[in-house]
Design a protein around this motif. Structure first.
Motif, short mmCIF file in Angstrom:
data_model
loop_
_atom_site.label_atom_id
_atom_site.label_comp_id
_atom_site.label_asym_id
_atom_site.label_seq_id
_atom_site.Cartn_x
_atom_site.Cartn_y
_atom_site.Cartn_z
N GLY A 59 0.80 -1.30 0.03
CA GLY A 59 0.00 0.06 0.10
C GLY A 59 0.78 1.27 0.08
O GLY A 59 0.66 2.40 -0.65
N ASP A 60 2.10 1.37 0.63
CA ASP A 60 3.02 2.41 0.78
C ASP A 60 3.42 2.59 -0.66
O ASP A 60 3.60 3.97 -0.94
CB ASP A 60 3.92 2.39 1.66
CG ASP A 60 3.58 2.27 3.11
OD1 ASP A 60 2.47 2.79 3.77
OD2 ASP A 60 4.36 1.92 4.02
N VAL A 61 4.04 1.86 -1.17
CA VAL A 61 4.71 1.88 -2.28
C VAL A 61 3.37 2.41 -3.77
O VAL A 61 3.53 3.37 -4.44
CB VAL A 61 5.06 0.63 -2.97
CG1 VAL A 61 5.51 0.72 -4.46
CG2 VAL A 61 6.45 0.53 -1.96
N LEU A 62 2.26 1.62 -3.45
CA LEU A 62 1.31 2.05 -4.57
C LEU A 62 1.00 3.52 -4.35
O LEU A 62 0.58 4.28 -5.28
CB LEU A 62 -0.05 1.09 -4.34
CG LEU A 62 0.38 -0.19 -4.87
CD1 LEU A 62 -1.03 -1.26 -4.68
CD2 LEU A 62 0.68 -0.34 -6.18
N HIS A 63 0.79 3.84 -3.16
CA HIS A 63 0.30 5.17 -2.62
C HIS A 63 1.33 6.15 -3.22
O HIS A 63 0.91 7.19 -3.72
CB HIS A 63 0.31 5.40 -1.16
CG HIS A 63 0.08 6.75 -0.72
ND1 HIS A 63 -1.09 7.35 -0.70
CD2 HIS A 63 0.71 7.71 -0.16
CE1 HIS A 63 -1.14 8.80 -0.37
NE2 HIS A 63 0.29 8.87 -0.08
N SER A 67 0.05 8.88 -6.00
CA SER A 67 0.28 10.27 -5.72
C SER A 67 1.47 11.00 -6.56
O SER A 67 0.95 12.25 -6.81
CB SER A 67 0.92 10.41 -4.38
OG SER A 67 -0.04 9.84 -3.27
N SER A 68 2.41 10.36 -7.28
CA SER A 68 3.15 11.04 -7.95
C SER A 68 3.04 11.43 -9.49
O SER A 68 3.38 11.81 -10.24
CB SER A 68 4.72 10.44 -8.01
OG SER A 68 4.30 9.01 -8.65
N ALA A 72 -1.90 5.53 -13.31
CA ALA A 72 -3.06 5.65 -13.13
C ALA A 72 -3.81 4.63 -12.12
O ALA A 72 -3.31 3.65 -12.50
CB ALA A 72 -3.84 6.27 -14.22
N ARG A 73 -4.66 4.90 -11.48
CA ARG A 73 -5.52 4.14 -10.78
C ARG A 73 -6.09 2.94 -11.73
O ARG A 73 -5.96 1.49 -11.39
CB ARG A 73 -6.70 4.45 -9.98
CG ARG A 73 -6.09 5.52 -8.92
CD ARG A 73 -7.62 5.61 -8.17
NE ARG A 73 -7.41 7.27 -7.47
CZ ARG A 73 -8.41 7.85 -6.94
NH1 ARG A 73 -9.54 7.30 -6.98
NH2 ARG A 73 -8.16 8.77 -6.31
#
Length: 118
Positions: A59-63, A67-68, A72-73
């Motif tokens: 989750g941290d890496v995907l965030h 965010s950057s 894209a989602r």
């Protein structure tokens, strides 16, 4: 990589790559580095499970990547498995639930497989 990987069409019409990054036994900073490398290489399908105990790192890496604006989602699929005694809601919180659009739940052999469309 993504354009060369066969995809499966999910019931909601999304096309999920059939090749994904397995995260079993991935831990801490190593998991973060491997996932970042995989995303850089074009992986968009991440396979995990609650029992792997690495969903927070994922989750941290995907965030960070979302965010950057690096990805894209709509491009990402996180597949996780939880025992049928738990709900996917308990595990998607660890995968940064604010990025979840529409989880799709499928029962499979006494577990629930969640295709988390993020």
């Amino acid at each position: 990589m993504a354009s060369h990987v066969p995809a499966v069409t999910l019931p909601n019409g999304s096309k999920m790559p059939m090749v994904g990054l397995g995260t079993y036994q991935g831990r801490d900073d190593e998991m973060r580095r491997v996932l970042a490398w995989a995303l850089e290489c074009g992986y968009r399908h991440i396979d995990t499970a609650a029992v792997y105990q690495n969903e927070a790192e994922i989750g941290d890496v995907l965030h960070e990547w979302l965010s950057s604006g690096c990805i894209a989602r709509e491009e990402l699929f996180v597949v996780t498995k939880v025992r049928s005694s738990r709900s996917c809601g308990g595990t998607d919180t660890n995968v940064k639930s604010s990025y979840l659009i529409a989880p799709n739940f499928y029962p499979l052999y006494g577990s629930t497989v969640c295709f988390l469309r993020i």
